[in-house]
Write an enzyme that holds these catalytic residues in place. Sequence first.
Site, PDB file in Angstrom:
ATOM      1  N   THR A  30      -1.946   5.667 -15.599  1.00  0.00           N
ATOM      2  CA  THR A  30      -2.411   6.862 -16.304  1.00  0.00           C
ATOM      3  C   THR A  30      -1.324   7.932 -16.394  1.00  0.00           C
ATOM      4  O   THR A  30      -0.322   7.904 -15.686  1.00  0.00           O
ATOM      5  CB  THR A  30      -3.651   7.453 -15.605  1.00  0.00           C
ATOM      6  OG1 THR A  30      -3.301   7.862 -14.283  1.00  0.00           O
ATOM      7  CG2 THR A  30      -4.778   6.438 -15.549  1.00  0.00           C
ATOM      8  N   ASP A  31      -1.573   8.894 -17.269  1.00  0.00           N
ATOM      9  CA  ASP A  31      -0.660  10.023 -17.428  1.00  0.00           C
ATOM     10  C   ASP A  31      -1.251  11.256 -16.749  1.00  0.00           C
ATOM     11  O   ASP A  31      -2.260  11.156 -16.044  1.00  0.00           O
ATOM     12  CB  ASP A  31      -0.363  10.268 -18.911  1.00  0.00           C
ATOM     13  CG  ASP A  31      -1.602  10.616 -19.730  1.00  0.00           C
ATOM     14  OD1 ASP A  31      -2.655  10.965 -19.136  1.00  0.00           O
ATOM     15  OD2 ASP A  31      -1.516  10.559 -20.968  1.00  0.00           O
ATOM     16  N   LEU A  32      -0.657  12.414 -16.970  1.00  0.00           N
ATOM     17  CA  LEU A  32      -1.129  13.646 -16.324  1.00  0.00           C
ATOM     18  C   LEU A  32      -2.555  14.025 -16.722  1.00  0.00           C
ATOM     19  O   LEU A  32      -3.234  14.715 -15.979  1.00  0.00           O
ATOM     20  CB  LEU A  32      -0.183  14.812 -16.632  1.00  0.00           C
ATOM     21  CG  LEU A  32       1.167  14.767 -15.915  1.00  0.00           C
ATOM     22  CD1 LEU A  32       2.074  15.885 -16.422  1.00  0.00           C
ATOM     23  CD2 LEU A  32       0.977  14.873 -14.414  1.00  0.00           C
TER      24      LEU A  32
END
Length: 129
Positions: free
Chosen positions: A14-16
């Site tokens: 996942t990203d931020l």
Amino acid sequence: MAHRFDIRVYYEDTDLAGIVYYANYLKFIERARTEWVRGLGIDQAKLKAEEGIVFAVRRVEANYLSPARFDDVLTVETEIGELTGARITLSQVVKRDGERLFEAMVMLVALTEAGRPARLPADVRRRMG
């Protein structure tokens, strides 16, 4: 009939924002293709060692439809579209509980280890067809 491969989304995927980073869908569909080929009884290491043939991605068209998130269980469905002497076109869809999140058309080509086009062995075409 489509080949199905389940994968869980880990934090590292996942990203931020907490959603799957776009490039990771390509990793998910690559894993599914590997398992599809393995499930057909095709040993890619043996194909390379004995025939000098490897698969390479020539083209990908991707559509991102809806985000996947940490801890989701996704299913990648892989279906063969077109099979020629040296090219394989696949449709791959990533779903969560039946909802389409990502879809791609992937064109694979057979190459020699030197990177030149090669014909797929008849046995490989038969298994895929």
